[in-house]
Design a protein around this motif. Structure first.
Motif, mmCIF file in Angstrom:
data_model
loop_
_atom_site.group_PDB
_atom_site.id
_atom_site.type_symbol
_atom_site.label_atom_id
_atom_site.label_comp_id
_atom_site.label_asym_id
_atom_site.label_seq_id
_atom_site.Cartn_x
_atom_site.Cartn_y
_atom_site.Cartn_z
ATOM 1 N N ASP A 14 35.171 19.849 -11.538
ATOM 2 C CA ASP A 14 36.155 20.801 -11.768
ATOM 3 C C ASP A 14 37.283 20.776 -10.604
ATOM 4 O O ASP A 14 38.539 20.779 -11.001
ATOM 5 C CB ASP A 14 35.878 22.205 -11.866
ATOM 6 C CG ASP A 14 34.725 22.445 -13.057
ATOM 7 O OD1 ASP A 14 34.681 21.352 -14.179
ATOM 8 O OD2 ASP A 14 33.957 23.501 -13.150
ATOM 9 N N THR A 34 23.227 18.386 -6.942
ATOM 10 C CA THR A 34 22.622 19.057 -8.242
ATOM 11 C C THR A 34 23.669 19.249 -9.136
ATOM 12 O O THR A 34 24.869 18.792 -8.984
ATOM 13 C CB THR A 34 22.223 20.415 -7.826
ATOM 14 O OG1 THR A 34 23.527 21.282 -7.523
ATOM 15 C CG2 THR A 34 21.369 20.637 -6.495
ATOM 16 N N ALA A 35 23.257 19.375 -10.316
ATOM 17 C CA ALA A 35 24.180 19.573 -11.475
ATOM 18 C C ALA A 35 25.263 20.539 -11.463
ATOM 19 O O ALA A 35 26.663 20.248 -11.595
ATOM 20 C CB ALA A 35 23.564 19.821 -12.806
ATOM 21 N N LYS A 36 24.906 21.618 -10.738
ATOM 22 C CA LYS A 36 26.063 22.543 -10.386
ATOM 23 C C LYS A 36 27.099 22.223 -9.398
ATOM 24 O O LYS A 36 28.294 22.369 -9.664
ATOM 25 C CB LYS A 36 25.296 23.663 -9.667
ATOM 26 C CG LYS A 36 24.670 24.900 -11.056
ATOM 27 C CD LYS A 36 24.085 26.090 -10.372
ATOM 28 C CE LYS A 36 23.616 27.118 -11.274
ATOM 29 N NZ LYS A 36 23.098 28.269 -10.593
ATOM 30 N N ASP A 37 26.566 21.358 -8.585
ATOM 31 C CA ASP A 37 27.482 21.024 -7.399
ATOM 32 C C ASP A 37 28.199 19.782 -7.862
ATOM 33 O O ASP A 37 29.392 19.724 -7.628
ATOM 34 C CB ASP A 37 26.584 20.329 -6.216
ATOM 35 C CG ASP A 37 25.827 21.310 -5.399
ATOM 36 O OD1 ASP A 37 26.236 22.458 -5.453
ATOM 37 O OD2 ASP A 37 25.022 20.788 -4.824
ATOM 38 N N GLN A 38 27.618 18.989 -8.871
ATOM 39 C CA GLN A 38 28.598 17.987 -9.645
ATOM 40 C C GLN A 38 29.575 18.678 -10.352
ATOM 41 O O GLN A 38 30.619 18.031 -10.443
ATOM 42 C CB GLN A 38 27.519 17.165 -10.550
ATOM 43 C CG GLN A 38 26.729 16.306 -9.684
ATOM 44 C CD GLN A 38 26.065 15.410 -10.596
ATOM 45 O OE1 GLN A 38 26.220 15.092 -11.580
ATOM 46 N NE2 GLN A 38 24.634 14.675 -9.891
ATOM 47 N N ARG A 39 29.340 19.567 -11.209
ATOM 48 C CA ARG A 39 30.320 20.210 -11.971
ATOM 49 C C ARG A 39 31.342 20.738 -11.307
ATOM 50 O O ARG A 39 32.341 20.496 -11.590
ATOM 51 C CB ARG A 39 29.454 21.410 -12.627
ATOM 52 C CG ARG A 39 30.483 22.052 -13.865
ATOM 53 C CD ARG A 39 30.653 21.408 -14.985
ATOM 54 N NE ARG A 39 31.899 21.023 -15.288
ATOM 55 C CZ ARG A 39 32.404 19.966 -15.542
ATOM 56 N NH1 ARG A 39 31.740 18.981 -16.131
ATOM 57 N NH2 ARG A 39 33.907 19.747 -15.740
ATOM 58 N N LEU A 40 31.014 21.576 -10.098
ATOM 59 C CA LEU A 40 32.013 22.208 -9.259
ATOM 60 C C LEU A 40 33.042 21.156 -8.676
ATOM 61 O O LEU A 40 34.173 21.061 -8.789
ATOM 62 C CB LEU A 40 31.355 22.936 -7.737
ATOM 63 C CG LEU A 40 32.417 23.559 -7.011
ATOM 64 C CD1 LEU A 40 32.816 24.950 -7.632
ATOM 65 C CD2 LEU A 40 31.280 24.286 -6.015
#
Length: 116
Positions: A85, A76-82
């Motif tokens: 980071d 997911t986009a949130k997982d990718q961002r995490l």
């Protein structure tokens, strides 16, 4: 092996991780000159260098050559961002975050009851 595929894949991964070629050289423990020469002279890195690049990106060689995309793209986009980071942190900070997460996971596991 299509030469252009390897260079494009490395470029794609650099963009996904928001890394420079210099950061990849540090993460993969490869000299910057080796990576830079491969890109500037449009040469394909050797198999051992590709393997180290994969280690730097924390992906398998199979994922590298999977034309369907990397595991990172399937998240997911949130997982990718995490993950992105996390990879921007220093190696020491990544160790600290990993240890912290392991502590949380260990703490959240139910403790088995002892039978008497």
């Amino acid at each position: 092996m299509r030469e252009e595929y390897v260079r494009k894949k490395i470029d794609q991964l650099l963009q996904e991780y928001n890394w420079s070629l210099y950061q990849l050289s540090k993460e993969a423990d490869i000299s910057y000159a080796t990576l830079s020469n491969s890109f500037n002279r449009k040469k394909v890195p050797s198999v051992p260098v590709i393997m180290r690049i994969c280690e730097g990106f924390h992906i398998s060689v199979a994922e590298f050559f999977n034309e369907g995309g990397t595991l990172l793209q399937q998240l997911t986009a949130k997982d990718q961002r995490l993950i992105a980071d996390f990879h921007r942190l220093s190696k020491n900070d990544r160790k600290l975050v990993t240890a912290y997460m392991q502590g949380i996971l260990h703490k959240s596991k139910p403790v088995p009851k002892k039978c008497h």
